[in-house]
Design a protein around this motif. Structure first.
Motif, PDB file in Angstrom:
ATOM      1  N   ILE A   1       0.868  -1.172   0.000  1.00 15.27           N
ATOM      2  CA  ILE A   1       0.000   0.000   0.000  1.00 15.27           C
ATOM      3  C   ILE A   1       0.906   1.223   0.000  1.00 15.27           C
ATOM      4  O   ILE A   1       1.617   1.487   0.971  1.00 15.27           O
ATOM      5  CB  ILE A   1      -0.936   0.005   1.221  1.00 15.27           C
ATOM      6  N   GLY A   2       0.919   1.932  -1.100  1.00 17.96           N
ATOM      7  CA  GLY A   2       1.806   3.076  -1.249  1.00 17.96           C
ATOM      8  C   GLY A   2       1.079   4.393  -1.115  1.00 17.96           C
ATOM      9  O   GLY A   2       0.272   4.592  -0.199  1.00 17.96           O
ATOM     10  N   SER A   3       1.330   5.274  -2.052  1.00 18.71           N
ATOM     11  CA  SER A   3       0.715   6.600  -2.071  1.00 18.71           C
ATOM     12  C   SER A   3       0.828   7.147  -3.484  1.00 18.71           C
ATOM     13  O   SER A   3       1.788   6.820  -4.208  1.00 18.71           O
ATOM     14  CB  SER A   3       1.424   7.530  -1.090  1.00 18.71           C
ATOM     15  N   SER A   4      -0.111   7.997  -3.865  1.00 14.91           N
ATOM     16  CA  SER A   4      -0.003   8.636  -5.180  1.00 14.91           C
ATOM     17  C   SER A   4       1.255   9.489  -5.261  1.00 14.91           C
ATOM     18  O   SER A   4       1.733   9.810  -6.353  1.00 14.91           O
ATOM     19  CB  SER A   4      -1.243   9.486  -5.466  1.00 14.91           C
ATOM     20  N   GLY A   5       1.829   9.837  -4.090  1.00 11.44           N
ATOM     21  CA  GLY A   5       3.065  10.607  -4.059  1.00 11.44           C
ATOM     22  C   GLY A   5       4.244   9.884  -4.665  1.00 11.44           C
ATOM     23  O   GLY A   5       5.263  10.513  -4.979  1.00 11.44           O
ATOM     24  N   VAL A   6       4.142   8.572  -4.871  1.00 15.01           N
ATOM     25  CA  VAL A   6       5.203   7.824  -5.543  1.00 15.01           C
ATOM     26  C   VAL A   6       5.342   8.303  -6.984  1.00 15.01           C
ATOM     27  O   VAL A   6       6.444   8.376  -7.525  1.00 15.01           O
ATOM     28  CB  VAL A   6       4.904   6.309  -5.494  1.00 15.01           C
TER      29      VAL A   6
ATOM     30  N   LEU B   1      -1.572   2.469  -5.229  1.00 15.31           N
ATOM     31  CA  LEU B   1      -1.331   3.845  -4.815  1.00 15.31           C
ATOM     32  C   LEU B   1      -2.656   4.551  -4.559  1.00 15.31           C
ATOM     33  O   LEU B   1      -3.370   4.902  -5.512  1.00 15.31           O
ATOM     34  CB  LEU B   1      -0.544   4.591  -5.900  1.00 15.31           C
ATOM     35  N   PRO B   2      -3.003   4.758  -3.294  1.00 13.53           N
ATOM     36  CA  PRO B   2      -4.258   5.459  -3.002  1.00 13.53           C
ATOM     37  C   PRO B   2      -4.106   6.957  -3.215  1.00 13.53           C
ATOM     38  O   PRO B   2      -3.046   7.536  -2.984  1.00 13.53           O
ATOM     39  CB  PRO B   2      -4.493   5.146  -1.518  1.00 13.53           C
ATOM     40  N   GLY B   3      -5.186   7.562  -3.662  1.00 18.65           N
ATOM     41  CA  GLY B   3      -5.266   9.014  -3.685  1.00 18.65           C
ATOM     42  C   GLY B   3      -5.955   9.482  -2.414  1.00 18.65           C
ATOM     43  O   GLY B   3      -5.561   9.117  -1.306  1.00 18.65           O
ATOM     44  N   ARG B   4      -7.012  10.252  -2.567  1.00 21.88           N
ATOM     45  CA  ARG B   4      -7.744  10.753  -1.406  1.00 21.88           C
ATOM     46  C   ARG B   4      -8.804   9.717  -1.022  1.00 21.88           C
ATOM     47  O   ARG B   4      -9.911   9.698  -1.552  1.00 21.88           O
ATOM     48  CB  ARG B   4      -8.405  12.098  -1.710  1.00 21.88           C
ATOM     49  N   ILE B   5      -8.442   8.846  -0.114  1.00 20.41           N
ATOM     50  CA  ILE B   5      -9.357   7.832   0.410  1.00 20.41           C
ATOM     51  C   ILE B   5      -9.818   8.293   1.795  1.00 20.41           C
ATOM     52  O   ILE B   5      -9.013   8.800   2.583  1.00 20.41           O
ATOM     53  CB  ILE B   5      -8.688   6.455   0.513  1.00 20.41           C
ATOM     54  N   ALA B   6     -11.081   8.119   2.082  1.00 16.00           N
ATOM     55  CA  ALA B   6     -11.667   8.628   3.328  1.00 16.00           C
ATOM     56  C   ALA B   6     -11.233   7.781   4.523  1.00 16.00           C
ATOM     57  O   ALA B   6     -11.956   6.891   4.982  1.00 16.00           O
ATOM     58  CB  ALA B   6     -13.189   8.666   3.223  1.00 16.00           C
ATOM     59  N   THR B   7     -10.031   8.056   5.029  1.00 15.96           N
ATOM     60  CA  THR B   7      -9.493   7.370   6.203  1.00 15.96           C
ATOM     61  C   THR B   7      -9.132   8.390   7.270  1.00 15.96           C
ATOM     62  O   THR B   7      -9.105   9.597   7.009  1.00 15.96           O
ATOM     63  CB  THR B   7      -8.232   6.572   5.840  1.00 15.96           C
TER      64      THR B   7
ATOM     65  N   GLU C   1     -13.591  20.184   0.193  1.00 23.04           N
ATOM     66  CA  GLU C   1     -14.247  20.523  -1.064  1.00 23.04           C
ATOM     67  C   GLU C   1     -13.233  20.922  -2.124  1.00 23.04           C
ATOM     68  O   GLU C   1     -13.384  20.587  -3.303  1.00 23.04           O
ATOM     69  CB  GLU C   1     -15.266  21.647  -0.841  1.00 23.04           C
ATOM     70  N   GLN C   2     -12.192  21.625  -1.702  1.00 22.58           N
ATOM     71  CA  GLN C   2     -11.138  22.000  -2.638  1.00 22.58           C
ATOM     72  C   GLN C   2     -10.419  20.749  -3.152  1.00 22.58           C
ATOM     73  O   GLN C   2     -10.093  20.653  -4.341  1.00 22.58           O
ATOM     74  CB  GLN C   2     -10.147  22.945  -1.973  1.00 22.58           C
ATOM     75  N   ALA C   3     -10.163  19.809  -2.243  1.00 25.27           N
ATOM     76  CA  ALA C   3      -9.511  18.560  -2.641  1.00 25.27           C
ATOM     77  C   ALA C   3     -10.391  17.770  -3.609  1.00 25.27           C
ATOM     78  O   ALA C   3      -9.907  17.234  -4.621  1.00 25.27           O
ATOM     79  CB  ALA C   3      -9.187  17.724  -1.416  1.00 25.27           C
ATOM     80  N   LYS C   4     -11.668  17.702  -3.328  1.00 24.86           N
ATOM     81  CA  LYS C   4     -12.588  16.967  -4.203  1.00 24.86           C
ATOM     82  C   LYS C   4     -12.645  17.575  -5.597  1.00 24.86           C
ATOM     83  O   LYS C   4     -12.801  16.865  -6.603  1.00 24.86           O
ATOM     84  CB  LYS C   4     -13.992  16.943  -3.600  1.00 24.86           C
ATOM     85  N   SER C   5     -12.517  18.884  -5.670  1.00 24.73           N
ATOM     86  CA  SER C   5     -12.616  19.555  -6.968  1.00 24.73           C
ATOM     87  C   SER C   5     -11.465  19.179  -7.900  1.00 24.73           C
ATOM     88  O   SER C   5     -11.572  19.333  -9.121  1.00 24.73           O
ATOM     89  CB  SER C   5     -12.644  21.077  -6.771  1.00 24.73           C
ATOM     90  N   ALA C   6     -10.364  18.688  -7.328  1.00 24.96           N
ATOM     91  CA  ALA C   6      -9.215  18.277  -8.144  1.00 24.96           C
ATOM     92  C   ALA C   6      -9.307  16.816  -8.572  1.00 24.96           C
ATOM     93  O   ALA C   6      -8.462  16.343  -9.339  1.00 24.96           O
ATOM     94  CB  ALA C   6      -7.925  18.498  -7.360  1.00 24.96           C
ATOM     95  N   ILE C   7     -10.313  16.098  -8.091  1.00 27.35           N
ATOM     96  CA  ILE C   7     -10.480  14.677  -8.394  1.00 27.35           C
ATOM     97  C   ILE C   7     -11.555  14.524  -9.468  1.00 27.35           C
ATOM     98  O   ILE C   7     -12.701  14.919  -9.245  1.00 27.35           O
ATOM     99  CB  ILE C   7     -10.890  13.885  -7.130  1.00 27.35           C
ATOM    100  N   PRO C   8     -11.230  13.985 -10.625  1.00 25.68           N
ATOM    101  CA  PRO C   8     -12.243  13.826 -11.667  1.00 25.68           C
ATOM    102  C   PRO C   8     -13.498  13.092 -11.201  1.00 25.68           C
ATOM    103  O   PRO C   8     -14.605  13.416 -11.644  1.00 25.68           O
ATOM    104  CB  PRO C   8     -11.498  13.032 -12.751  1.00 25.68           C
ATOM    105  N   ALA C   9     -13.340  12.118 -10.310  1.00 26.44           N
ATOM    106  CA  ALA C   9     -14.513  11.405  -9.794  1.00 26.44           C
ATOM    107  C   ALA C   9     -15.369  12.281  -8.887  1.00 26.44           C
ATOM    108  O   ALA C   9     -16.512  11.927  -8.575  1.00 26.44           O
ATOM    109  CB  ALA C   9     -14.083  10.148  -9.039  1.00 26.44           C
TER     110      ALA C   9
ATOM    111  N   ASP D   1      -7.328   6.261  -7.339  1.00 21.42           N
ATOM    112  CA  ASP D   1      -7.354   7.663  -6.935  1.00 21.42           C
ATOM    113  C   ASP D   1      -8.440   8.500  -7.600  1.00 21.42           C
ATOM    114  O   ASP D   1      -8.418   9.722  -7.552  1.00 21.42           O
ATOM    115  CB  ASP D   1      -5.989   8.321  -7.190  1.00 21.42           C
ATOM    116  N   GLY D   2      -9.390   7.826  -8.260  1.00 21.62           N
ATOM    117  CA  GLY D   2     -10.466   8.570  -8.892  1.00 21.62           C
ATOM    118  C   GLY D   2     -10.018   9.454 -10.036  1.00 21.62           C
ATOM    119  O   GLY D   2     -10.723  10.393 -10.432  1.00 21.62           O
ATOM    120  N   GLY D   3      -8.817   9.186 -10.582  1.00 24.25           N
ATOM    121  CA  GLY D   3      -8.297   9.975 -11.688  1.00 24.25           C
ATOM    122  C   GLY D   3      -7.473  11.182 -11.270  1.00 24.25           C
ATOM    123  O   GLY D   3      -7.137  12.029 -12.087  1.00 24.25           O
ATOM    124  N   LEU D   4      -7.118  11.252  -9.964  1.00 26.07           N
ATOM    125  CA  LEU D   4      -6.419  12.432  -9.430  1.00 26.07           C
ATOM    126  C   LEU D   4      -5.102  12.694 -10.149  1.00 26.07           C
ATOM    127  O   LEU D   4      -4.821  13.818 -10.549  1.00 26.07           O
ATOM    128  CB  LEU D   4      -6.172  12.244  -7.936  1.00 26.07           C
ATOM    129  N   VAL D   5      -4.264  11.661 -10.291  1.00 30.34           N
ATOM    130  CA  VAL D   5      -2.985  11.832 -10.971  1.00 30.34           C
ATOM    131  C   VAL D   5      -3.243  11.762 -12.471  1.00 30.34           C
ATOM    132  O   VAL D   5      -3.769  10.762 -12.974  1.00 30.34           O
ATOM    133  CB  VAL D   5      -1.969  10.767 -10.539  1.00 30.34           C
TER     134      VAL D   5
END
Length: 263
Positions: free
Chosen positions: A143-148, A187-193, A216-224, A256-260
């Protein structure tokens, strides 16, 4: 129209080790593997909690461990062997280091990040890999991170150490693929943890915004348009742990819902 059969994950009766499983992504993964019939060893610092969560699963045991303690490897692998047998599935997971910026990042902080995010996982891999290769079956899923792939602002310690782990695992994947052992990262993006909640609160304090505004600002950057759920993430890990994913190795799969936006 022909009805298709449900996918057989081949996890029934397999033994999986999941550290960092007292909450969040680790717990979601442990539950998902157990739902597919796997025997699961849950590890975590909060011993009472991991034992309680394990008691809710069909075939599971909870082990109190501090992953940075070298003895945690023997505790987790030993519990698996004592209760269920050799480890077939190893999930690499643990807590993340505190936020920070690169201009203030010290060699000591880098060493701490490596001690948290690389060395414990390498010890676990080295403990179970010979058996996996000998049996010609094994699944290692980190379990990594989108930061990779796209370094995250103010998370320099996580970005650096997780990238180091990614390099190690990619190299390993080429060396053991012919032995039936696959090695992948999710690689998880913004997961509700809880971990993401902590980061949102830190961003809110730093920016002077409310937590809701930050989210809300974070969600706006996620295509999903939303945060993911731990269960959605766990489903990806479970697929990679399955026999159906036997030809997938050395990969970094984003959830990641398309974040990266990169390929």
């Amino acid at each position: 129209m022909v009805d298709s059969e449900p996918m057989d994950t081949g996890l029934k009766g397999r033994t999986a080790v999941v550290p960092g499983a007292s909450s969040g992504l680790g717990l979601a993964v442990a539950r998902a593997l157990a739902a597919e019939g796997a025997n699961v060893v849950l590890g975590g610092r909060r011993g009472e909690l991991v034992r309680e969560e394990a008691s809710k699963l069909p075939a599971a045991v909870g082990v109190e461990i501090d992953l940075t303690d070298p003895g945690a490897t023997d505790a987790l692998v030993g519990a698996a062997q004592d209760h269920f047998g050799p480890v077939d599935v190893l999930v690499l997971n643990g807590g993340g280091p505190p936020p920070g910026v690169a201009v203030d990042f010290t060699p000591e902080q880098l060493a701490d990040a490596i001690a948290l995010l690389v060395q414990p996982h390498q010890r676990l891999v080295q403990a179970v890999l010979p058996g996996m290769r000998g049996r010609r079956f094994g699944r290692i899923v980190a379990i990594g991170s989108s930061g990779v792939q796209a370094p995250i602002e103010r998370l320099v310690a996580s970005n650096a150490a997780r990238a180091a782990l990614a390099g190690y695992l990619k190299t390993l994947s080429t060396e053991v693929a012919a032995d039936g052992v696959t090695v992948n990262m999710v690689l998880p993006g913004r997961i509700a943890t809880d971990r993401v909640g902590v980061l949102d609160r830190a961003n809110a304090e730093r920016s002077g915004k409310s937590e809701e505004e930050v989210r809300e600002q974070a969600k706006s950057a996620i295509p999903a348009g939303r945060y993911g759920t731990p269960e959605e993430f766990a489903a990806v890990v479970t697929f990679l742990a399955s026999t159906a994913a036997s030809y997938v190795t050395g990969e970094q799969i984003r959830c990641d819902g398309g974040l990266v936006r990169s390929h």
